[in-house]
Structure formats: structure tokens, C-alpha cells
Design a protein around this motif. Structure first.
Motif, mmCIF file in Angstrom:
data_model
loop_
_atom_site.group_PDB
_atom_site.id
_atom_site.type_symbol
_atom_site.label_atom_id
_atom_site.label_comp_id
_atom_site.label_asym_id
_atom_site.label_seq_id
_atom_site.Cartn_x
_atom_site.Cartn_y
_atom_site.Cartn_z
ATOM 1 N N SER A 33 28.908 -31.562 -31.810
ATOM 2 C CA SER A 33 30.109 -30.749 -31.973
ATOM 3 C C SER A 33 29.807 -29.353 -31.457
ATOM 4 N N ARG A 34 30.840 -28.577 -31.247
ATOM 5 C CA ARG A 34 30.622 -27.193 -30.804
ATOM 6 C C ARG A 34 29.811 -26.429 -31.846
ATOM 7 N N GLU A 35 30.102 -26.644 -33.113
ATOM 8 C CA GLU A 35 29.382 -25.942 -34.176
ATOM 9 C C GLU A 35 27.896 -26.272 -34.136
ATOM 10 N N ARG A 36 27.564 -27.557 -33.949
ATOM 11 C CA ARG A 36 26.161 -27.965 -33.915
ATOM 12 C C ARG A 36 25.467 -27.429 -32.665
ATOM 13 N N VAL A 37 26.163 -27.463 -31.546
ATOM 14 C CA VAL A 37 25.602 -26.923 -30.298
ATOM 15 C C VAL A 37 25.290 -25.440 -30.462
ATOM 16 N N LEU A 38 26.232 -24.673 -31.011
ATOM 17 C CA LEU A 38 26.041 -23.229 -31.163
ATOM 18 C C LEU A 38 24.955 -22.915 -32.187
ATOM 19 N N ALA A 39 24.916 -23.659 -33.268
ATOM 20 C CA ALA A 39 23.894 -23.409 -34.293
ATOM 21 C C ALA A 39 22.495 -23.633 -33.728
ATOM 22 N N THR A 40 22.332 -24.671 -32.934
ATOM 23 C CA THR A 40 21.032 -24.948 -32.322
ATOM 24 C C THR A 40 20.698 -23.903 -31.274
ATOM 25 N N ALA A 41 21.691 -23.512 -30.482
ATOM 26 C CA ALA A 41 21.469 -22.484 -29.465
ATOM 27 C C ALA A 41 21.099 -21.147 -30.106
ATOM 28 N N ALA A 68 22.275 -33.405 -20.878
ATOM 29 C CA ALA A 68 22.842 -32.073 -20.645
ATOM 30 C C ALA A 68 24.353 -32.139 -20.398
ATOM 31 N N MET A 69 24.803 -33.156 -19.684
ATOM 32 C CA MET A 69 26.227 -33.239 -19.353
ATOM 33 C C MET A 69 27.096 -33.363 -20.597
ATOM 34 N N SER A 70 26.546 -33.938 -21.672
ATOM 35 C CA SER A 70 27.356 -34.109 -22.882
ATOM 36 C C SER A 70 27.674 -32.773 -23.549
ATOM 37 N N LEU A 71 26.882 -31.743 -23.255
ATOM 38 C CA LEU A 71 27.150 -30.425 -23.833
ATOM 39 C C LEU A 71 28.476 -29.850 -23.332
ATOM 40 N N TYR A 72 28.846 -30.240 -22.112
ATOM 41 C CA TYR A 72 30.043 -29.649 -21.502
ATOM 42 C C TYR A 72 31.329 -30.170 -22.121
ATOM 43 N N ASN A 73 31.215 -31.120 -23.031
ATOM 44 C CA ASN A 73 32.384 -31.514 -23.816
ATOM 45 C C ASN A 73 32.666 -30.512 -24.935
ATOM 46 N N HIS A 74 31.713 -29.601 -25.164
ATOM 47 C CA HIS A 74 31.820 -28.673 -26.302
ATOM 48 C C HIS A 74 31.719 -27.202 -25.890
ATOM 49 N N VAL A 75 31.033 -26.920 -24.794
ATOM 50 C CA VAL A 75 30.985 -25.569 -24.224
ATOM 51 C C VAL A 75 31.231 -25.680 -22.727
ATOM 52 N N THR A 76 32.020 -24.752 -22.210
ATOM 53 C CA THR A 76 32.417 -24.845 -20.804
ATOM 54 C C THR A 76 31.234 -24.637 -19.868
ATOM 55 N N LYS A 124 27.372 -21.751 -19.557
ATOM 56 C CA LYS A 124 26.479 -20.888 -20.327
ATOM 57 C C LYS A 124 27.193 -19.616 -20.796
ATOM 58 N N ASP A 125 28.134 -19.108 -19.996
ATOM 59 C CA ASP A 125 28.885 -17.934 -20.436
ATOM 60 C C ASP A 125 29.662 -18.236 -21.719
ATOM 61 N N ASP A 126 30.274 -19.385 -21.768
ATOM 62 C CA ASP A 126 31.006 -19.792 -22.975
ATOM 63 C C ASP A 126 30.039 -19.955 -24.138
ATOM 64 N N LEU A 127 28.848 -20.460 -23.860
ATOM 65 C CA LEU A 127 27.822 -20.611 -24.890
ATOM 66 C C LEU A 127 27.441 -19.254 -25.468
ATOM 67 N N ILE A 128 27.203 -18.282 -24.600
ATOM 68 C CA ILE A 128 26.810 -16.945 -25.062
ATOM 69 C C ILE A 128 27.947 -16.292 -25.833
ATOM 70 N N ASP A 129 29.182 -16.462 -25.351
ATOM 71 C CA ASP A 129 30.328 -15.923 -26.102
ATOM 72 C C ASP A 129 30.380 -16.512 -27.504
ATOM 73 N N GLY A 130 30.106 -17.798 -27.609
ATOM 74 C CA GLY A 130 30.098 -18.439 -28.922
ATOM 75 C C GLY A 130 28.990 -17.911 -29.810
ATOM 76 N N LEU A 131 27.821 -17.635 -29.218
ATOM 77 C CA LEU A 131 26.707 -17.076 -29.989
ATOM 78 C C LEU A 131 27.031 -15.673 -30.483
ATOM 79 N N VAL A 132 27.657 -14.870 -29.630
ATOM 80 C CA VAL A 132 28.064 -13.524 -30.044
ATOM 81 C C VAL A 132 29.013 -13.609 -31.231
ATOM 82 N N GLU A 133 29.930 -14.546 -31.191
ATOM 83 C CA GLU A 133 30.865 -14.730 -32.299
ATOM 84 C C GLU A 133 30.126 -15.042 -33.603
ATOM 85 N N LEU A 134 29.117 -15.903 -33.524
ATOM 86 C CA LEU A 134 28.353 -16.234 -34.725
ATOM 87 C C LEU A 134 27.648 -15.003 -35.287
#
Length: 222
Positions: free
Chosen positions: A16-24, A49-57, A59-69
């Protein structure tokens, strides 16, 4: 009777996006944001790796999500107490959170972060200052001044080349470069650090008090 091959396996948590972000977030805290890659994140999660793109667009989207956390961990100003106390508590909380996530300050100050946690954080800060008697325009200047102190002090603290316990020894080693004739004021302070009568530590609260006391002169009491 023999056990089946998978009887002791723990069920894999769904991705899930939450699990991806928590691990990141954990990886970024441990190794820095530069070391974080989609490939490495997928490896830690045990997925392709490709399965991550179902939850984050990307790496920029990943970092934005981390900033939010990270921003969501910062204490919002309390509207029920004195504005200076509320701003001080908010500032201390932000400083503590940013030290806990050493990579986070640069993405916060260098990116356009418009997630709900960031917007809530800014709006609550503006609201606290406005309720205290600042115009919204002055409140905007005020929170920017406060946050500049938080971010600048945090970066300096994270990147300073010595630990506090090393200051006296570092001062002793540097003293030959700071002659009393050429640099009398620095020489004086260096001697004080060496003999232990002055710790030489940078003081987050000192700068914060200067800003808050200065801002107090600009508001119209409610």
C-alpha cells in the motif's frame, strides 16, 4: 507427519502507499535520501520495483509523501495559549522532528510541498499569528522568519564538524591560527572554551527568543 513447506510462513502484508512510505522513511532516516532508490525500496519490501508504481508515481512523488509524513509529526500551534508560547512549542517540535529525520530539511525548503499535512501546518500557524493581532500579511512574514531560524539552525547543527564534547579540544587545536593581535575577540572566546568557562554551544532558544520578541513589537494586541 511432515509439515507442509509453507506452514511456518508469515503472511505477506499487502503493498500500500502507507507501507511503501513507512519503509522509505525508515531507509531515508538510516541511510539518507540520496541513497534511497525505487530499486532498493522494492528489495527491502520484497517486491518487484514496478509494483511500487501502483502506489507512488515516481521518486518525486515518493519524496513528497515522505515530507508529508515528517510534517505531520510536528506539533501544531495551540490556539488556547499565548501566541509566543504556542510558536515556541511549535518551533521546538519542528526542530526536534527535523533532527530525527536529518535528510528532511532540504526537501522541505527546496520543493513545492502542497500536501494536506503541509497546508494544515502552515494555515494553523498563520491562524495562530492572526489571532494574536498580526495582519495575515505580517503573519506570513512572521512564520517565514521563524521557520528560517528553524531550518538554518537545524542544518548548522546537523552539519557542524564537531560534537559538543569535542569543542574544547578543537579550540585548543585551532588556537595557533587565531592570534590575539589579529583576532582578539575570537582569541578571547577560544580561551574561554578551552578553560571551560564558556561552552561555545549554539543556542536555538536564544535566536528564537530574539525573533519572537521582535515580532511582538509589530503586532496589534487583540
Amino acid at each position: 507427519m511432515a509439515k507442509t513447506q509453507d506452514s511456518n510462513l508469515i503472511p505477506q502484508l499487502p503493498l500500500s502507499r502507507e507501507r511503501v512510505l513507512a519503509t522509505a522513511l525508515r531507509l531515508a532516516d538510516e541511510e539518507g535520501i540520496e541513497a534511497l532508490s525505487m530499486r532498493k525500496l522494492a528489495q527491502v519490501l520484497g517486491v518487484k520495483a514496478m509494483s511500487l508504481y501502483n502506489h507512488v508515481t515516481n521518486k518525486d512523488d515518493l519524496i513528497d509523501g515522505l515530507v508529508e509524513l515528517v510534517i505531520s509529526e510536528i506539533e501544531l500551534p495551540d490556539l488556547t495559549i499565548d501566541w509566543k508560547t504556542a510558536m515556541r512549542q511549535r518551533s521546538r517540535s519542528a526542530h526536534t522532528v527535523l533532527l530525527r529525520h536529518p535528510w528532511a530539511t532540504i526537501p522541505i525548503v527546496s520543493r513545492v510541498n502542497v500536501g494536506s499535512a503541509m497546508l494544515r501546518y502552515i494555515d494553523a500557524t498563520l491562524g495562530c499569528l492572526h489571532a494574536a493581532g498580526f495582519s495575515l500579511e505580517m503573519a506570513d512574514h512572521a512564520w517565514n522568519a521563524i521557520d528560517s531560524h528553524i531550518y538554518g539552525f537545524t542544518l548548522q547543527e546537523l552539519n557542524f564538524p564537531f560534537e559538543p564534547s569535542e569543542y574544547a579540544e578543537a579550540a585548543k587545536m585551532g588556537l595557533p591560527l587565531i592570534s590575539a593581535e589579529q583576532y582578539p575577540h575570537m582569541n578571547y572566546l577560544t580561551h574561554r572554551v578551552i578553560d571551560g568557562s564558556y561552552d561555545g554551544l549554539h543556542d536555538f532558544e536564544f535566536g528564537l527568543d530574539l525573533i519572537l520578541n521582535g515580532l511582538d513589537q509589530l503586532r496589534k494586541p487583540t
